[in-house]
Design an enzyme around this catalytic site. Sequence first.
Site, PDB file in Angstrom:
ATOM      1  N   ASP A   1      -1.557  -1.976  -0.957  1.00 53.85           N
ATOM      2  CA  ASP A   1      -1.471  -3.399  -0.631  1.00 53.85           C
ATOM      3  C   ASP A   1      -0.685  -3.608   0.661  1.00 53.85           C
ATOM      4  OD1 ASP A   1      -1.616  -6.194  -0.864  1.00 53.85           O
ATOM      5  OD2 ASP A   1      -0.122  -6.308  -2.447  1.00 53.85           O
TER       6      ASP A   1
ATOM      7  N   SER B   1      -4.658   0.364  -9.781  1.00 52.10           N
ATOM      8  CA  SER B   1      -3.648   0.440 -10.846  1.00 52.10           C
ATOM      9  C   SER B   1      -3.031   1.825 -11.031  1.00 52.10           C
ATOM     10  CB  SER B   1      -4.187  -0.059 -12.196  1.00 52.10           C
ATOM     11  OG  SER B   1      -4.314  -1.458 -12.193  1.00 52.10           O
TER      12      SER B   1
ATOM     13  N   ILE C   1      -7.581   4.221   3.523  1.00 53.45           N
ATOM     14  CA  ILE C   1      -8.584   3.186   3.317  1.00 53.45           C
ATOM     15  C   ILE C   1      -8.604   2.171   4.458  1.00 53.45           C
ATOM     16  CG2 ILE C   1      -7.157   1.600   1.946  1.00 53.45           C
ATOM     17  CD1 ILE C   1      -9.661   1.295   0.080  1.00 53.45           C
TER      18      ILE C   1
END
Length: 173
Positions: A33, A122, A10
């Site tokens: 993250d 998630s 990404i």
Amino acid sequence: MDIQIITGDITSLDVDAIVNAANPTLLGGGGVDGAIHRAAGPRLLQACRAIPEVSPGVRCPTREARITLGFDLPAQYVIHTVGPVWNGGGSREPDLLARCYRQSMTLAMEYDLASIAFPAISCGVYGYPPEQASRVAVRSLLDTPNGGPERVLICCFSDAMADIWRNALNDEA
């Protein structure tokens, strides 16, 4: 809206915004993250630190989203959202996850973005079953009012995960 499921990194995508599956501190972590923070460079951490805490240590509660510049990323913006930790489904997880996608799309509309890429929010360390998460996500994206990004990518880390998301998209479309 054109929704595409891809396998890839990404942080390398040439879109207006990428979505970060963040933790409530917004100060980096593991998985996507950490990868986004590393690729964006130290200015992303500075920008996240500048976001006011809404409670001690929390800059973005679960279900909400915040936006920063993308700095060293190809994407102009990073939309940070905090998905729910999976607790078996009885703790409002589907609603909380759906809100992550809706809040991210709302920010994309406010910033008049034409393209956005989401990870499987998630589905990593937060333990949300991908088969269930993908259905919630696809439904939420398809329910987005007109005026949002025309190009929506779901960027999966593996072909197996991408197949799960493609099945959900085919079932909902």
